[in-house]
Design an enzyme around this catalytic site. Structure first.
Site, mmCIF file in Angstrom:
data_model
loop_
_atom_site.group_PDB
_atom_site.id
_atom_site.type_symbol
_atom_site.label_atom_id
_atom_site.label_comp_id
_atom_site.label_asym_id
_atom_site.label_seq_id
_atom_site.Cartn_x
_atom_site.Cartn_y
_atom_site.Cartn_z
ATOM 1 N N GLU A 94 -0.986 2.283 8.417
ATOM 2 C CA GLU A 94 -2.114 2.023 9.315
ATOM 3 C C GLU A 94 -1.809 0.887 10.284
ATOM 4 O OE1 GLU A 94 -5.917 1.891 7.327
ATOM 5 O OE2 GLU A 94 -6.960 1.246 9.148
ATOM 6 N N ALA A 111 2.240 2.861 2.379
ATOM 7 C CA ALA A 111 3.385 2.746 3.270
ATOM 8 C C ALA A 111 4.409 1.751 2.720
ATOM 9 C CB ALA A 111 2.919 2.330 4.663
ATOM 10 N N GLY A 140 0.858 -1.179 0.000
ATOM 11 C CA GLY A 140 0.000 0.000 0.000
ATOM 12 C C GLY A 140 0.897 1.232 0.000
ATOM 13 N N LEU A 155 -3.195 8.984 4.517
ATOM 14 C CA LEU A 155 -2.361 8.918 3.317
ATOM 15 C C LEU A 155 -1.037 9.614 3.605
ATOM 16 C CD1 LEU A 155 -5.038 9.710 0.576
ATOM 17 C CD2 LEU A 155 -4.343 7.503 1.502
ATOM 18 N N ARG A 182 -8.350 9.883 14.143
ATOM 19 C CA ARG A 182 -7.545 10.393 13.036
ATOM 20 C C ARG A 182 -8.308 11.473 12.277
ATOM 21 N NH1 ARG A 182 -7.567 9.589 7.696
ATOM 22 N NH2 ARG A 182 -8.877 7.745 7.647
ATOM 23 N N ARG A 193 -15.709 13.500 12.961
ATOM 24 C CA ARG A 193 -16.323 12.231 12.619
ATOM 25 C C ARG A 193 -16.975 11.519 13.799
ATOM 26 N NH1 ARG A 193 -11.606 9.924 8.516
ATOM 27 N NH2 ARG A 193 -12.111 11.410 6.893
#
Ligand SMILES: Cc1cc2nc3c(=O)[nH]c(=O)nc-3n(C[C@H](O)[C@H](O)[C@H](O)COP(=O)(O)OP(=O)(O)OC[C@H]3O[C@@H](n4cnc5c(N)ncnc54)[C@H](O)[C@@H]3O)c2cc1C
Ligand code: SF4
Ligand code: FES
Lengths: 640, 250
Positions: free
Chosen positions: A428, A44, A42, A444, A438, A333
């Site tokens: 992650e 990372a 991914g 990202l 977060r 959120r």
């Protein structure tokens, strides 16, 4: 055990610079003598593998998909933050640092977060140089937007496909190193165990997903960049294959797992439509910039979106706008999610299941015109229509919160090394930067910061002190790990029970969602622990896995991942139970302010909870890393 | 809904495959196509039969993993979506649905509906990148790029590497996929430096992988879930001719 976070001394702004100077370097000619394993491609993993290969190390990279380009990072929509201050609106490295610490509800490390904000600016330069087509203004410069309630516009984006474009950039850098022969890429290959020699990480055992062959790979250091564990909940916005196996099996070998209960529940997802539901789809949070959230004042079960249009204003409750007049629909959120749950718990939820609220664009369309709204959200509206059959230009959308991101993960020090020497965790998969919550567009940023700009420095410090000798894969430690993997798979295949893997996974998901989801309490968590134990016991007696090991066998793949979710789920519950405060995404009903908002207990819980594995049937041991705040003042979040 | 499914079953790359018939009932129109197959697989698993293997991951149309030919069309009957975005409301009660893997020499079948698309990765490895190392890059705003150019490059960059274009083409050509990457990088100033060698190397690799020639039928673009336009192929051809005229690369 005392956890040493290895945070360098000195002033916050100087720590990373100084650290980079102080750590040991590997001479360019000697880099080729070291082998590094990178699990995950991914943002990372791909960025780390490419950057380390460029430096001259020999890399072996792994992913379970058929191509490194398909890692779950590809699905990220909204954007990536960076403290470029191109908009001249008051952003700075310190402000991004501050917002991230505050957004994380003061449960992350100052030094790590500051470094993240520092390197954020380099990420954008790197991606543009690779050919990532970010959105631009008419003058040809990069465009930014404000995201997730941030007060400045620091989010870079590529329409609604930012993750895709960033990942394709990292994948292209990775591909270049594969062509150069510096990266040996193993797709459709799953890591199933970590191999340790003399207390250090020295390799992994994998299963070739096409042939079933169990194989060993030896290296001087191992990097895990295997993503988050949101799929413990069965339903989440994660990709179907996202799993915790690599991290969990490393945990069982001694890597501490930090803050497992910190999960992020995203408020704007398409609601569940029935038992067949296999995953949930996120609708970008940017929709809340123009959409108004509401439910009817009086509960009306089964209310459809087309019926909603006729409901007069005075019978609607725009509950976020009333409760939080200054932030309104743009509250963070966790606050938006929890309030959706409350109104549904009150019986005011809408749609066939009663587990949904409206997100209404009628006023925005009236104000700005359909064209303006379509230019901003056209692709999201189309996607919504495709999935639900409803047209959001004409009727309100229905949304409901869903599990989206896991802030917890493997404990790492400032160098991103886990509690096992030579084992690193990036993206992650680690716990490092987001605290208890977060911010949008920061995952990202963290994945690429870790891979492009942190690990290439910090791993050198460890390797410089590691001899060049390679450990052959016929070493007893490899043989033992291979045997462990084979015996787990043999066992799973031999049970031949009555219930499918999915049935167990759904049961686990229900327990997690009901008791360890948006709102948690001691009684429920205790109950969850018992239930998970029961499900796990039954699993090992009654699961039905079809086929053999020596073939492409997706039931076996799932079965081994769910076996690990059943253990990790229990640890999440333990962690949630022990943390009797509310913070960020972790809301304990016992700890709320008079107005019903999350209440931290800084005196008791200002630490990272790093859990140590002590055997599946034993309780895990809690290790605490105290958090020190020298540059920010702890305040209770308020969005009124 | 009740449906009859005719699905390609093939144990592995070396075994001969065949179409097999299955019945599924009580399918909700709200299900996605893949959720409908999940239902079938649960039934098969319960009976102790091998579930139908198919590739999938994101289930929201972006990873490019899902890959099925449905009633003769890659990704099914609807335009501009992937298989995972297809919903059962696009079918009728009583329908018979044919489900097959991508078929192309360069994409050998691995099992059932799963194919090997490694050829696409190797084409990108041949040159689908800009050769910059990490670090030391100029400030992101140093080179302004007209919005129109950036948007065009973005349109090309949205290719998800699914391979539907190859599956749709009677020659199994990979031109649309290759041209999308060539275009993206040729349009951007950052990509100009390696423009010529890139197109030559990528085209050479494409030929080596056994993809067919492009005869401009346009089936690829018509079936592409991301609506990658034929403009890209035209641009690739121009880039390629230009490169061949002046380069001694290959
Ligand atoms: C729908 C959605 C939208 C999002 N939008 C945003 C956004 O707008 N902005 C933002 O900042 N963040 C966003 N996020 C979060 C962000 O996308 C992720 O946190 C981030 O991409 C994770 O990257 P990663 O590299 O850590 O892991 P991943 O991208 O998940 O990659 C994991 C890799 O590990 C491999 N792997 C896993 N286990 C194994 C194993 N056992 N063996 C071998 N390989 C293995 C996989 O094959 C894969 O290559 C979003 C997330 C979702 C779900
Ligand atoms: S060009 Fe279209 S069909 Fe071909 S691989 Fe890309 S997205 Fe798929
Ligand atoms: S499963 Fe990802 S595109 Fe279909």
């Amino acid at each position: 055990m005392i956890l040493d976070s290895k945070i360098p001394g000195g002033a916050l702004e100087e720590k990373w610079e100084k650290h980079k100077f102080n750590i040991k370097l590997v001479n360019p000619a000697n880099k080729r003598k070291y082998d590094i394993i990178v699990v995950g491609t991914g943002l990372a993993g791909a960025s780390a593998a490419a950057s380390l290969a460029e430096l001259g190390y020999n890399i072996k990279a792994f992913c379970f998909q058929d191509s490194p380009r398909r890692a779950h990072s590809i699905a990220a929509q909204g954007g990536i933050n960076a403290a470029k201050n191109y908009q001249n609106d008051g952003d700075s490295i310190f402000r991004l640092f501050y917002d991230t610490i505050k957004g994380g509800d003061y449960r992350s490390r100052e030094a790590n977060v500051h470094r993240l904000a520092e390197v954020s600016v380099n990420i954008i330069d790197q991606c543009v140089a690779q050919g990532v087509p970010f959105a631009r203004e008419y003058g040809g410069l990069l465009d930014n937007r404000s995201f997730g309630g941030a007060q400045v516009s620091r989010t870079f984006y590529a329409r609604g496909q930012t993750g895709q474009q960033l990942l394709l950039g990292a994948y292209s850098a990775l591909s270049r190193q594969i062509a150069n022969g510096k990266v040996e890429m193993h797709s459709r290959t799953e890591m199933l165990d970590l191999v340790m020699v003399d207390g250090k990480a020295r390799g992994i055992v994998t299963r070739n997903l096409i042939t079933g062959k169990i194989e060993s790979h030896s290296a001087h250091a191992v990097i895990l960049a295997t993503g988050g564990y949101g799929n413990v909940f069965y339903l989440s916005t994660n990709a179907m294959g996202s799993n915790a196996t690599a991290a969990w099996r490393a945990h069982k070998k001694g890597a501490f797992f930090a803050n497992p209960c910190y999960t992020q529940i995203h408020p704007t997802c398409i609601p569940v439509s029935g038992d067949h539901q296999s995953k949930l789809t996120l609708m970008s949070e940017s929709l809340r910039n123009d959409g108004r959230v509401w439910v009817p004042k009086e509960g009306r079960k089964g209310l459809t979106a087309s019926e909603a249009v006729a409901i007069p204003e005075e019978e609607r409750d725009y509950y976020l706008e009333t409760k939080y007049p200054s932030f309104g629909n743009l509250v963070p959120r966790d606050v938006a999610s929890r309030n959706a749950k409350y109104v549904c718990d009150e019986g005011r939820g809408v749609g066939a299941t009663g587990l949904a609220v409206f997100l209404d664009f009628a006023d925005a369309i009236k104000r700005d015109g359909k064209d303006v709204i379509s230019a901003k959200y056209g692709n999201l509206f189309d996607m919504y229509k495709q999935i639900t059959g409803d047209n959001p230009y004409e009727v309100p959308m229905m949304i409901y919160p869903a599990v989206h991101y896991t802030m917890g993960g493997l404990w790492v020090d400032y160098n991103l090394m886990t509690s096992i020497p030579g084992l690193y965790a990036l993206g992650e998969c680690n716990f490092s930067d987001h605290g208890a919550n977060r911010l949008g567009a920061s995952a990202l940023m963290q994945g690429l910061a870790d891979g492009y700009f942190v690990i290439p420095y910090t791993i050198g410090d460890y390797l410089a002190q590691t001899p060049y000798d390679k450990i052959p894969t016929d070493h007893e430690a490899f043989k033992a790990a291979e045997e462990n993997v084979k015996s787990i798979n043999r066992k799973l295949l031999s049970i031949k029970g009555e219930k499918t893997v999915d049935e167990f996974h759904k049961e686990l998901g229900h327990v997690m969602w009901d008791y360890c989801g948006m709102s948690r309490n001691a009684e429920g968590l205790k109950k969850a622990k018992e239930e998970i134990k029961k499900i796990r016991e039954e699993y090992w007696q009654n699961v039905k896995v079809i086929g053999a090991n020596e073939e492409l066998n997706m039931s076996l793949e799932k079965a081994s991942r769910v076996a690990d979710f059943l253990e990790l789920g229990e640890l999440m519950v333990d962690d949630a139970l022990h943390r009797s405060e509310s913070c960020g995404g972790h809301f304990r009903e016992e700890s709320q302010t008079e107005e019903g908002e999350a209440k931290r207990k800084d005196n008791e819980f200002s630490y990272v909870a790093a859990w140590e594995y002590k055997g599946t049937d034993n309780e895990s041991e809690l290790n605490k890393e105290a958090l020190q705040f020298e540059n920010v003042k702890l305040t209770q979040r308020s969005y009124k | 809904m009740n449906l009859t499914l005719k699905i390609w079953r093939q144990q592995d790359a070396n075994t001969k495959g065949e179409m097999k018939t299955y019945e599924v009932s009580d399918i909700s129109p709200d299900m996605s196509f893949l959720e409908m197959l999940d239902v079938l697989n649960e039934i098969l698993s319960k009976k102790g039969e091998d579930p139908v293997h198919f590739d999938h991951d994101c289930r929201e149309g972006i990873c490019g993993m899902c890959s099925m030919v449905i009633n003769g069309r890659p990704h099914g009957p609807k335009q501009a979506i992937t298989t995972c975005q297809l919903h059962m409301r696009s079918f009728k009660d009583g329908d018979t649905i044919l489900i097959e893997p991508w078929r192309a020499t360069a994409f050998p079948v691995v099992k059932d509906l799963v194919v090997d698309r490694g050829a696409f990765d190797r084409i990108i490895q041949a040159g689908g990148y800009i050769s910059v190392n990490t670090g030391g890059t100029p400030d992101a705003n140093e080179i302004p790029i007209p919005k129109k150019v950036a948007d065009e490059a973005f349109d090309s960059a949205t290719c998800i590497g699914c391979g539907a274009c190859v599956a749709a083409c009677k020659n199994a050509s990979a031109m649309l996929f290759v041209s999308a990457k060539v275009s993206q990088l040729a349009l951007l100033p950052q990509g100009h430096v390696e423009r010529k060698t890139r197109v030559e190397k990528m085209v050479a690799q494409m030929d080596e992988e056994g993809f067919g020639a492009c005869t401009n039928t346009g089936a690829c673009s018509a079936e592409c879930p991301k609506e990658i336009s034929l403009e890209n192929i035209a641009r690739l051809n121009r880039e390629y001719v230009g490169a061949r005229l002046s380069s001694e690369n290959i």
